[in-house]
Every structure is written in C-alpha cells, then in structure tokens.
Motif scaffolding. Structure first.
Motif, PDB file in Angstrom:
ATOM      1  N   GLY A 197       0.834  -1.193   0.000  1.00 55.09           N
ATOM      2  CA  GLY A 197       0.000   0.000   0.000  1.00 55.09           C
ATOM      3  C   GLY A 197       0.865   1.238   0.000  1.00 55.09           C
ATOM      4  O   GLY A 197       2.084   1.168  -0.119  1.00 55.09           O
ATOM      5  N   ASN A 216      -6.303   1.044  -5.161  1.00 59.96           N
ATOM      6  CA  ASN A 216      -6.821   1.392  -3.839  1.00 59.96           C
ATOM      7  C   ASN A 216      -8.311   1.098  -3.708  1.00 59.96           C
ATOM      8  O   ASN A 216      -8.944   1.522  -2.738  1.00 59.96           O
ATOM      9  CB  ASN A 216      -6.553   2.868  -3.538  1.00 59.96           C
ATOM     10  CG  ASN A 216      -5.091   3.128  -3.235  1.00 59.96           C
ATOM     11  OD1 ASN A 216      -4.367   2.231  -2.817  1.00 59.96           O
ATOM     12  ND2 ASN A 216      -4.642   4.352  -3.465  1.00 59.96           N
ATOM     13  N   ASP A 258      -7.024   3.125   1.645  1.00 55.78           N
ATOM     14  CA  ASP A 258      -5.725   3.806   1.630  1.00 55.78           C
ATOM     15  C   ASP A 258      -5.877   5.325   1.617  1.00 55.78           C
ATOM     16  O   ASP A 258      -5.815   5.979   0.573  1.00 55.78           O
ATOM     17  CB  ASP A 258      -4.876   3.345   0.452  1.00 55.78           C
ATOM     18  CG  ASP A 258      -3.389   3.606   0.706  1.00 55.78           C
ATOM     19  OD1 ASP A 258      -3.079   4.509   1.500  1.00 55.78           O
ATOM     20  OD2 ASP A 258      -2.554   2.901   0.130  1.00 55.78           O
TER      21      ASP A 258
END
Length: 439
Positions: free
Chosen positions: A132, A272, A285
């Motif tokens: 991430g 995301n 995120d």
C-alpha cells in the motif's frame, strides 16, 4: 583563572620588553630614578591591558563555541545519532503526540506491537497481501477470536538519509492522517480502520480484510502479448463493473458532501479499490487524504468552493492536471481520478502504459481521443464486447460520463453528487445480456 589562560598570560608577558634594570651592564651609569618608575608603570599597564584583552578574547571564543554546539545538537535531534531505532522511536513519539493532541488514542483499539507481530506470524512474507501507500500489507488473525484483518506496516527509514531527509516525517504524517480521517468515517464502500500501533519498532494500521484483491488485479489480468496471467480472475461482467463504479461514486459523494470538513481522498486508483467476495467495491488507503478548509487567500474559485493549497501528490495517470498546474486541491481532483478508474472499467487497460505510442501513454488522453472521433468501440474491453450489442448503449453512456470527469479544467467536471446520480440513471437502462442478466 584557568591553566591555559595563565599560560597565555605568561606568554604575553614574556614578549614584553624587559624592565629597565635588566638593560644596563656595570659599564654604564644607571638612569635617573624617575625614569625607572615611569618604565615600571608602563610595563605594568601593558601587562594588564594584555591580560584584559586575552580574557575578553577567551570569553568571546567560549560563547561562540557553546552556541555552535547548541545549534549542532538541535540539528541532530530529529534524526538522532546512532542506529535506525532512533529514527523509528522519533516517529513513534511524534505519532503518539499527534494522537493525544487530537484525542484519537481512544477512538480505536491501540494494539501492541507484540500482538500484531504474533497475528501476522512475525510479518511473514507468506502473509503478504500487497504493497500500500508507504507500507506493506499483511494478513493477520486478531486475538482473541482469530478474526481476519489487514495490517499495514509503514516503511520507516532505518536511518536518516541525505537524499530523503524528511522520509520519516512524511510516513509519520501518512500514519496520523489515516487515523485522523478514518476515525470519523462510516460508509459501506470505504475500508474501515479497526486500530493502530505507534511503536518505536513500527507504525502499524489495522483494517478490514477485503478478501478478493484489488480492482486493478481483476481488470489488468493480461500479460504482455495479450494472454491471461496464470491464476487470473475471470472477466468482470459489465453490469458488475457498472455497479462498482456507482459504489465508489457513492463513497466519494459521502466524502465530499456527507462529512464536515469535506475529505479529498487524493489517490483514487484501481489499486486502492478493494473487492469483496461478492464483488462489491470499497475504497481504501487514505494516506494522502486531506481535509478541506473554507476558501482562503489562495482560492480563485467561487465563494462556496472548498480548496486546499498543497503540493500535488498522487499516482501517475490519475493526477488531476488542473491541480498539478495550480497547486489547488478540490473535490474535483478526486472526480478526475475517478474518471480514469471508470475508463479502466470500460477498457480493461492500465492508466499508464509506456508500450503505447507517446501521445497515448496515459489512458485518459488515448480514450478521450477515441471518443472524440467516434472510435470508442476500438478500446472497449473485449469481454465486455463479447456480452453483445445490447450493452453498448450503457457502455457509451458511462464512457461519456468519464469523458466529462477527466476534463482538463476542473470547472468543466461534474461533482461527485452529479456523477452518482448519472450512474444510477445508467443502471436503470435496459441491458440485453445473454441469459437475461449480467451479474
């Protein structure tokens, strides 16, 4: 007086001319007595003046050295001296102070490092779910029930780097940002934050576990040459793609209009967007997200427009060109990024591909050019085309909406509320799909 100061004084005295009594031998008559007294007085004054000058010089040098050392200590404080633990400890301290300052330490469970380390089997590479923003995400089974969760471990630099002096501060800010913003959000199509850990060994965030990967994984399943990658998921039906677009638009409408102050995600990408087992989409995120403030001196829009002046950040291919030019972040920046995601849903192609011709490297530029000359069909994802001509009216309507979302000027884009309303209208359009349904 200190020893080295006495030595300096002695050296100065030795450089003075000797007294008059030392300059005459027995062959010469001694000078008159009043001359002796004048010479002795002059010598004493010279010695006193020399000592005073040396004392003043020493005091000035001492003050200068102390100031220099004090400044050096302040400069070294953020990065601390030895080892990587000092950088991590400083980051953890800053994060803990931020959470206390905003009263967030009790909003979510504060897990210990040992708990999360055990829950991820020591951050085992076999538990890695992906990378991430600023960190690696691991599958965890949380005590006491063993409930699955996703734990993001933020990458703190092992030691201060001259190339990236603010890396630790940036990552700490991302951590605090997610805790601050996600603590206040509740929406079925946003990934939920369950807890955090601010420890000198690591900064950790605990989220919902969304088991079916990312939208990017589902859409970009091809390998070079056009074939399917091993273990690739099946193509997403058009009706499901349309529903996913509406779900993410619903999340953006909530961020922009449903919370105060409004939130700009600033990194809406297919990587995301997480996919549930039933193919529902959830946006996650929030490391780059910003809270929007009322208009200020740097705003040029209308009186009701919310704006934030900040250096452009985001993912190549999704970054709003208006924001990139003006440094003014608004909700319309998310709308641009969402428009690129919608183009991915229509085409199945990546937002940036250097294998395409130079003018077509970014997906938005390429598809907009195709739409303008009436050649949208050439870039529609083949599995969608395979569903039959009955879906094309819906595909064209969605592509037209995406075309408006990626307009270069933010004032030409719809807002998230308009986008959601249009997608819901398109969902009501009849689709002539094989078998009578597309999901």
């Amino acid at each position: 007086m200190r020893p080295h100061l006495l030595l300096l004084a002695a050296a100065a005295v030795s450089c003075l001319p000797p007294p008059a009594s030392c300059r005459y031998s027995g062959h010469h008559s001694p000078p008159p007595k009043h001359h002796d007294k004048n010479g002795a007085l002059t010598a004493a004054l010279v010695v006193a003046a020399s000592l005073l000058a040396l004392v003043l010089l020493y005091l000035c040098a001492s003050i200068a050295v102390r100031r220099f050392r004090s400044r050096g200590a302040v400069g070294r404080e953020p990065s601390a001296a030895a080892g990587g633990s000092s950088s991590s400890s400083s980051a953890a301290s800053r994060a803990a102070a931020f959470l206390r300052r905003h009263g967030l330490q009790h909003h979510r469970p504060a897990f210990t490092y040992e708990q999360l380390r055990a829950a991820t089997a020591g951050f085992d590479a076999g538990r890695k779910l992906g990378d991430g923003g600023f960190g690696t995400v691991f599958l965890a089974y949380l005590p006491p029930s063993g409930r699955p969760a996703a734990v993001k471990r933020l990458h703190l630099p092992p030691s201060p780097s001259p190339s990236f002096p603010s890396a630790s501060a940036t990552i700490t800010k991302s951590f605090c940002n997610e805790v601050l913003i996600l603590s206040a959000l509740r929406h079925p199509h946003l990934v939920r934050l369950h807890g955090f850990c601010a420890d000198p060994r690591a900064l950790l965030l605990v989220y919902d576990f969304v088991p079916n990967g990312t939208l990017s994984h589902h859409l970009h399943r091809r390998v070079r040459g056009g074939g399917l990658a091993a273990g690739a998921p099946p193509p997403i039906p058009w009706r499901t793609r349309l529903a996913m677009a509406a779900q993410i638009a619903s999340a953006l409408e909530y961020l922009h209009f449903g919370v105060k102050p409004a939130v700009v995600h600033r990194d809406v990408t297919s990587s995301n967007i997480f996919v549930e087992a039933d193919m529902r989409a959830r946006l996650g995120d929030f490391g780059l997200s910003r809270l929007l403030a009322p208009p200020d001196a740097c705003a040029t829009g209308g009186a009701r427009e919310l704006v934030c002046c900040t250096a452009p950040q985001g993912t190549p291919g999704y970054l709003d060109p208006d924001y990139h030019r003006s440094f003014q972040l608004t909700e319309k920046s998310d709308v641009y990024s969402f428009g690129v995601v919608v183009l991915e849903l229509v085409t199945g192609l990546r937002p940036v591909d250097v294998g395409r011709e130079r003018r077509d490297v970014t997906l938005a530029d390429w598809v907009v050019a195709k739409i303008q000359v009436g050649e949208l069909r050439e870039v529609v994802d083949p599995p969608v085309l395979g569903e039959g001509a009955g879906v094309m009216a819906s595909v064209e309507a969605v592509a037209e909406l995406a075309f408006r979302c990626v307009a270069p000027d933010k004032d030409d884009r719809p807002d998230a509320r308009e986008v959601l309303a249009e997608l819901r209208r398109i969902q009501t359009m009849p689709l002539e799909l094989p078998g009578g349904n597309g999901s």
